[in-house]
Structures are given as C-alpha cells and as structure tokens.
Scaffold this motif. Structure first.
Motif, PDB file in Angstrom:
ATOM      1  N   LEU A 343       9.573  63.937  13.705  1.00 49.99           N
ATOM      2  CA  LEU A 343       8.684  65.095  13.860  1.00 49.99           C
ATOM      3  C   LEU A 343       8.741  66.029  12.658  1.00 49.99           C
ATOM      4  N   VAL A 344       9.643  65.758  11.723  1.00 48.11           N
ATOM      5  CA  VAL A 344       9.700  66.550  10.488  1.00 48.11           C
ATOM      6  C   VAL A 344       9.585  65.590   9.304  1.00 48.11           C
ATOM      7  N   PRO A 345       9.063  66.041   8.178  1.00 44.20           N
ATOM      8  CA  PRO A 345       8.963  65.159   7.007  1.00 44.20           C
ATOM      9  C   PRO A 345      10.333  64.949   6.354  1.00 44.20           C
ATOM     10  N   PRO A 346      10.487  63.859   5.598  1.00 42.89           N
ATOM     11  CA  PRO A 346      11.783  63.549   4.972  1.00 42.89           C
ATOM     12  C   PRO A 346      12.257  64.607   3.979  1.00 42.89           C
ATOM     13  N   SER A 347      11.390  65.474   3.538  1.00 47.83           N
ATOM     14  CA  SER A 347      11.779  66.494   2.561  1.00 47.83           C
ATOM     15  C   SER A 347      12.630  67.603   3.172  1.00 47.83           C
ATOM     16  N   LEU A 348      12.778  67.603   4.495  1.00 50.07           N
ATOM     17  CA  LEU A 348      13.574  68.640   5.157  1.00 50.07           C
ATOM     18  C   LEU A 348      14.963  68.123   5.531  1.00 50.07           C
ATOM     19  N   ASP A 349      15.942  69.014   5.500  1.00 46.87           N
ATOM     20  CA  ASP A 349      17.338  68.622   5.683  1.00 46.87           C
ATOM     21  C   ASP A 349      17.624  67.995   7.050  1.00 46.87           C
ATOM     22  N   SER A 350      16.889  68.373   8.061  1.00 49.30           N
ATOM     23  CA  SER A 350      17.180  67.872   9.407  1.00 49.30           C
ATOM     24  C   SER A 350      16.582  66.496   9.658  1.00 49.30           C
ATOM     25  N   TYR A 351      15.825  65.994   8.707  1.00 47.30           N
ATOM     26  CA  TYR A 351      15.155  64.702   8.899  1.00 47.30           C
ATOM     27  C   TYR A 351      16.178  63.597   9.187  1.00 47.30           C
ATOM     28  N   LYS A 352      15.911  62.806  10.197  1.00 48.99           N
ATOM     29  CA  LYS A 352      16.766  61.678  10.541  1.00 48.99           C
ATOM     30  C   LYS A 352      15.879  60.439  10.631  1.00 48.99           C
ATOM     31  N   GLU A 353      16.134  59.493   9.784  1.00 46.72           N
ATOM     32  CA  GLU A 353      15.306  58.285   9.740  1.00 46.72           C
ATOM     33  C   GLU A 353      15.268  57.604  11.106  1.00 46.72           C
ATOM     34  N   GLY A 354      14.060  57.302  11.544  1.00 43.62           N
ATOM     35  CA  GLY A 354      13.895  56.561  12.798  1.00 43.62           C
ATOM     36  C   GLY A 354      14.122  57.356  14.057  1.00 43.62           C
ATOM     37  N   SER A 355      14.070  58.681  13.966  1.00 36.49           N
ATOM     38  CA  SER A 355      14.283  59.482  15.179  1.00 36.49           C
ATOM     39  C   SER A 355      13.177  59.223  16.205  1.00 36.49           C
ATOM     40  N   CYS A 356      12.027  58.809  15.725  1.00 35.40           N
ATOM     41  CA  CYS A 356      10.951  58.394  16.639  1.00 35.40           C
ATOM     42  C   CYS A 356      10.963  56.868  16.722  1.00 35.40           C
ATOM     43  N   GLU A 357      11.713  56.336  17.698  1.00 41.37           N
ATOM     44  CA  GLU A 357      11.831  54.874  17.804  1.00 41.37           C
ATOM     45  C   GLU A 357      10.502  54.229  18.149  1.00 41.37           C
ATOM     46  N   SER A 358       9.689  54.914  18.927  1.00 40.46           N
ATOM     47  CA  SER A 358       8.413  54.338  19.335  1.00 40.46           C
ATOM     48  C   SER A 358       7.331  54.512  18.268  1.00 40.46           C
ATOM     49  N   CYS A 359       7.725  54.954  17.085  1.00 40.96           N
ATOM     50  CA  CYS A 359       6.761  55.011  15.987  1.00 40.96           C
ATOM     51  C   CYS A 359       6.635  53.645  15.301  1.00 40.96           C
ATOM     52  N   ALA A 360       7.534  52.716  15.650  1.00 39.21           N
ATOM     53  CA  ALA A 360       7.445  51.366  15.090  1.00 39.21           C
ATOM     54  C   ALA A 360       6.378  50.585  15.850  1.00 39.21           C
ATOM     55  N   PHE A 361       5.510  49.904  15.113  1.00 40.15           N
ATOM     56  CA  PHE A 361       4.403  49.176  15.729  1.00 40.15           C
ATOM     57  C   PHE A 361       4.922  47.996  16.540  1.00 40.15           C
ATOM     58  N   ASP A 362       4.495  47.925  17.799  1.00 43.19           N
ATOM     59  CA  ASP A 362       4.894  46.833  18.690  1.00 43.19           C
ATOM     60  C   ASP A 362       3.824  46.739  19.784  1.00 43.19           C
ATOM     61  N   ALA A 363       2.793  45.951  19.498  1.00 36.34           N
ATOM     62  CA  ALA A 363       1.658  45.891  20.430  1.00 36.34           C
ATOM     63  C   ALA A 363       2.076  45.338  21.785  1.00 36.34           C
ATOM     64  N   SER A 364       2.934  44.327  21.770  1.00 35.68           N
ATOM     65  CA  SER A 364       3.368  43.729  23.040  1.00 35.68           C
ATOM     66  C   SER A 364       4.218  44.726  23.840  1.00 35.68           C
ATOM     67  N   GLY A 365       5.165  45.349  23.149  1.00 32.48           N
ATOM     68  CA  GLY A 365       6.003  46.346  23.810  1.00 32.48           C
ATOM     69  C   GLY A 365       5.182  47.522  24.320  1.00 32.48           C
ATOM     70  N   ALA A 366       4.128  47.881  23.598  1.00 36.31           N
ATOM     71  CA  ALA A 366       3.267  48.995  24.015  1.00 36.31           C
ATOM     72  C   ALA A 366       2.583  48.669  25.335  1.00 36.31           C
ATOM     73  N   LYS A 367       2.129  47.421  25.472  1.00 30.66           N
ATOM     74  CA  LYS A 367       1.462  47.033  26.722  1.00 30.66           C
ATOM     75  C   LYS A 367       2.449  47.040  27.891  1.00 30.66           C
ATOM     76  N   ASP A 368       3.678  46.615  27.609  1.00 32.47           N
ATOM     77  CA  ASP A 368       4.705  46.638  28.658  1.00 32.47           C
ATOM     78  C   ASP A 368       4.984  48.075  29.120  1.00 32.47           C
TER      79      ASP A 368
END
Length: 533
Positions: A343-368
């Motif tokens: 929810l924050v851009p990487p330029s900010l200190d609190s940024y944590k890579e992959g904090s939004c796990e559901s931001c990864a594309f997964d069409a099958s998982g999305a349907k489930d």
C-alpha cells in the motif's frame, strides 16, 4: 532530513529576493513563448479548478504557486526548509512553537502575521465550511469542537490548540505527538489567508490574494487561469520559478493537451500516461520528457465500505489476484510502471516487499477465492475520471472480467463529479485513482485507512487497531521504529483490503525547451519550472 532534525528546524538565512533566471528572453520552439514585451511566459495543463483557495482545493497547482507556506521543500536542496517561518521547534512533538519571518506581506500589501495563519486554520478546520482541507486539522487540539458529530453548530469558531503569542509567533498543540508536523506545515490547507478573505469571502473567492511567488491575475472558466510573478515574494529562488507569467490552460483530457503541445500551444504536461511516452519520444523528442526521480505515486482500486456486495475481503483479494499487473506494465504501460505489492511505494521506509500477497497474478486461485466468497452475481462498477489513464482502467477491467468471469462496468466522469460522489458517499463501486504524497512519509498513504484520516472519505475504512498503530508511528521520532509501526499497520489493513494496490508509475512530465522542470521530492510543480530559452 531525519525526523530528529525536523524537531528543530530554522531558516539558514532570513530571506532572499528572487534572483533573475539568467535566461535570455525569446520564444523558443514549442512554447507559447515570450510576449512582445519580453516577458517569459509558460503554459501548463490544468483541469478546471473547483476553487483557487488552497484550503478549499488543496491539490491545486494554482494554489501552490500562490501560497508561501511556513515550511516548503526547496527544489535546489531537496530539503524541507522554513519559508514563511523563521523556525519550527518542539521538545515533545506535541506542542510546537513557530516563529514567522518578519516583514512578509500578502500581495495586497497587508502583513502576514500569526493571526493570518491562526484564522485561516480555524476557518478550514470548521466542518460546516465544508472545505476540502478540513481533514488536515484532525490532529489539532480543538478540532472536535469545530466538527460536532451530531451535526449541531459549533460553539466556537477557533481551534483551541492554536495560540497566537504575538504578531510573529504561534504555538500549536496537537492531540498526540506527530514528528511529521513540520512536513504538515508545507501543505496547502495550512496556507495563511489575508484579512480580506474574512471580511469579504465571496469577493476573495473571485480574486484571491496570497503571499506566494505568483499572484492571481484572471480565471476564464474552462479556458485558462493566469498567474503573474510577484516581485514582493521574499523566499529564496528554490521556492519559485523562472517564468514571469504562468498560464494554466484548462483541458478535460490529456490527449487534447498533448495535441496542443505538438502544435506549440502548450509548454508543460504533468502525469503523462505511459501510453503517451513512446509517442512523445517519437514526435517531440527524448528531450521533451522529464522523469521524476523519486517514486511518489501509486494507482489503486479503492473500495468504499458502504458499497453492498463488495465487503468480503476474499472477494477483494480475488479481484486483486485476477489482475495480471506484470503483463499490463510490460504491454500497455510499455515498461513505464512497476507492479504494486504494497500500500506504500518502495521509496518509503516502511515498504515491505510482498506485503500484498494477493497482488500476485493467479487466475485459478482468484476463481477459488471468488467461490469461497460466495461468488458475485452483480456488476462490478469501477468509477474513474475521464481525463487520463482511460486505457489503463479499461485494461484492468478486462482482466477482472475475463479472469473472474464477472461483469464489469466502467463509469468515467469529470474529476469534479467524482469528487462530489466521493464526498457525498454516492459511489456505486470501486474507484480507480492515482494517489501521491504531499510530503515524504508513509503516513501520507496509510492515513487513508485511519478512521477520519486524510483521504479516508473514499473507503470509509475503520479499524481501531490500525488507528492505534498509525498514531504510534506518527509520534515515534526514531525513523526505524516509526517505519516498523507503519509496516505493522499496513499488514492489518491488507487483511481487510479496502484498497487494491495496482502500479507504481514511472512519473513523466512533458515540456518544451523553454520550460525547465524541477521536482520537489517526487512531485512536479509547474510554478517551480525554470525558463530555459
């Protein structure tokens, strides 16, 4: 600049008269150019403002040009420095002492005093005035009294947390410690107002007067806003620009602005869509593009809590997982954006890579997940402004529709209409939008998800645990500890997913050779442009 340094900031020197740009005068290729009187004239893309008063329309480029705030980022140093203030100090980050520069005036010759700030802040903080900048004062002692939750008329007309010591000194008390407060003092709702704004408010709306580097000249509605450099401005060169005259040419779509630019009728465009970058390189040349150095913006889909049928976090996660961000970034956005995973851009200190796990594309998982959420029988409405990024929101809608098998309807509209629908809680679905910071802090992104926080009106999201963590992060003067608290708050917000992170755009501006662009910690401000012809 560290937060510790921000606790006690003082002007390195008193005040400087603007220095001449040193540019020769003359109309260059692609510019609306110097007038016959030799004045340096630059034009920029503008949407029809809802108001020219900074407190009413805080995001206005016009308002930023006409207001000199207490603190501001100097484009020459990229540091937050005192401008109208001489110093801003605090021992506890809760009570702040502000000393003003002496001898500053508004453009009508009246003095800028502590009263000029105190009265403006109280008027903006009064909820019944319905000014957009109202939310900036939530942290001030006395805000609640000016915003009765039962809809009654306030029993006072001033912020009790703002004390005028004398003509040049103010004291502000906050509800809780906020180490970012000097940064807050750089935002448009904190601008001062001259006495005429209180004695004849209607006339002031049509002819605003401020204390900034440019003064208002005229507003031909839906056509243009004209500003003129003010000789009385006492800030240093890094707080101003090189043009004698700035013309905000009003457009309802960026394509029309681009056409004008190719016809030498416009000098600057801000927030150039990625889909326009390659075309601009080809038609206007590489030198026409200005890349903002710090990622300060993010596209999201925000979901109002009051929209029925969209409350289930699993449904929201399913929508997020159905969007192939990588493919859109590589194709439509032509590589001029990266996928968001926070929810924050990487330029900010609190940024944590992959904090939004559901931001990864997964069409099958999305349907489930959609099935787990009970499916979705209705139509997913996505509201957005019609002025830019139309192709991008269309591509996102197609991904959702194709990969989830649900119907998606786009509702494009003017920015003013979308703003009204947002403020009146009339949204019918998700909102596609671009968010950027006013100053560099995780709070600028995450306060959207704090109860009553800045930007919270879109989603109306509320979570007491998140509110507590954000307050703690805001008051923490150790930067690392503050960033960790912001990261904890984000992790909680992501569980409910009131917003779906989409893309971090590579931020480009377009300019003619006469317009020398400058950014201020990631933002382009037209009035700061130098004059290069």
């Amino acid at each position: 600049m560290s937060k510790k340094k921000l606790i006690a900031v003082a002007a390195a020197s008193a005040a400087f008269m603007l220095v001449a740009s040193g540019c020769s005068v003359g109309a260059g290729a692609g510019t609306t150019g110097a007038g016959t009187d030799g004045a340096k004239r630059l034009s920029f893309q503008l949407s029809e403002p809802t108001s020219l008063v900074p407190h009413e329309n805080p995001g206005s480029q016009v308002a930023m040009a006409t207001c000199a705030n207490l603190m501001e980022v100097n484009v020459e140093t990229q540091e937050l420095e005192p401008l109208a203030a001489k110093s801003v100090t605090s021992q506890d980050a809760t009570t702040w002492k502000i000393a003003l520069q002496e001898g500053w005036t508004f453009q009508d010759g009246t003095p800028v005093t502590a009263d000029s700030f105190a009265k403006a802040w109280s008027k903006t903080a009064t909820g019944s005035n319905a000014w957009q900048g109202n939310g900036s004062f939530v942290s001030f002692v006395g805000y609640k009294e000016l915003n009765p939750t039962d809809g009654s008329k306030p029993k006072t007309d001033s912020l009790s947390g703002v004390k005028v010591i004398d003509a040049n000194n103010l004291e502000v008390t906050l509800n809780a410690p906020n180490a970012d407060f000097p940064k807050v003092l750089s935002t448009s709702p904190l601008c001062p107002l001259p006495e005429v704004a209180f004695t004849d408010a209607k006339a002031y709306e049509e002819n605003p007067v401020s204390n900034g580097p440019y003064k208002f000249v005229s507003w031909n509605h839906n056509q243009e806003v004209v500003l003129e450099k003010w000789d009385g401005f006492k800030g240093a060169a890094g707080f101003s620009g090189g043009a004698d005259t700035l013309v905000g040419q009003i457009y309802t779509a960026v394509d029309a602005a681009y056409t004008d630019m190719t016809a030498n009728n416009l000098d600057m465009i801000r927030n150039v869509p990625a889909t326009m970058v390659s075309k601009a390189k080809s038609q206007l040349g590489e030198e026409s593009l200005y890349e903002v150095k710090t990622g300060s913006k993010q596209y999201t889909l925000q979901i109002p809590e009051y929209v029925k049928g969209l409350q289930d976090p699993d449904l929201r996660r399913a929508i997020s997982m159905s969007i192939d961000r990588e493919a859109i970034a590589a194709s439509l956005l032509q590589g001029y954006a990266t996928s968001s995973d926070s929810l924050v851009p990487p330029s900010l200190d609190s940024y944590k890579e992959g904090s939004c796990e559901s931001c990864a594309f997964d069409a099958s998982g999305a349907k489930d997940l959609l099935e787990k959420a009970g499916g979705f029988d209705g139509t997913l409405v996505i509201e957005h402004t019609s002025t830019s990024d139309v192709q991008l929101v269309q591509a996102i809608a197609k991904q959702i529709q194709d990969n989830l098998g649900i119907k998606v309807q786009l509702k494009p509209m003017l920015g003013t209409e979308l703003e009204a629908r947002r403020n009146n809680q009339e949204l019918e679905g998700a909102v596609f939008g671009l968010w950027g910071w006013s100053y560099k802090s995780s709070d600028q992104y995450l306060s959207q998800y704090e109860t009553g926080g800045d930007g919270n009106v879109t989603t109306g999201y509320s979570n007491k645990a998140v509110d507590t963590l954000l307050r703690s992060a805001r008051g923490e003067q150790d930067e690392a500890k503050s960033a960790a608290l912001y990261a904890q708050a984000e992790a909680l917000i992501m569980k409910d997913m009131p917003a779906i992170p989409l893309f971090i755009p590579t931020d480009f501006g377009l300019h003619t050779k006469c317009a020398v662009m400058n950014d201020a910690q990631g933002d382009l401000q037209f009035y700061r442009a130098g004059y290069g012809c």
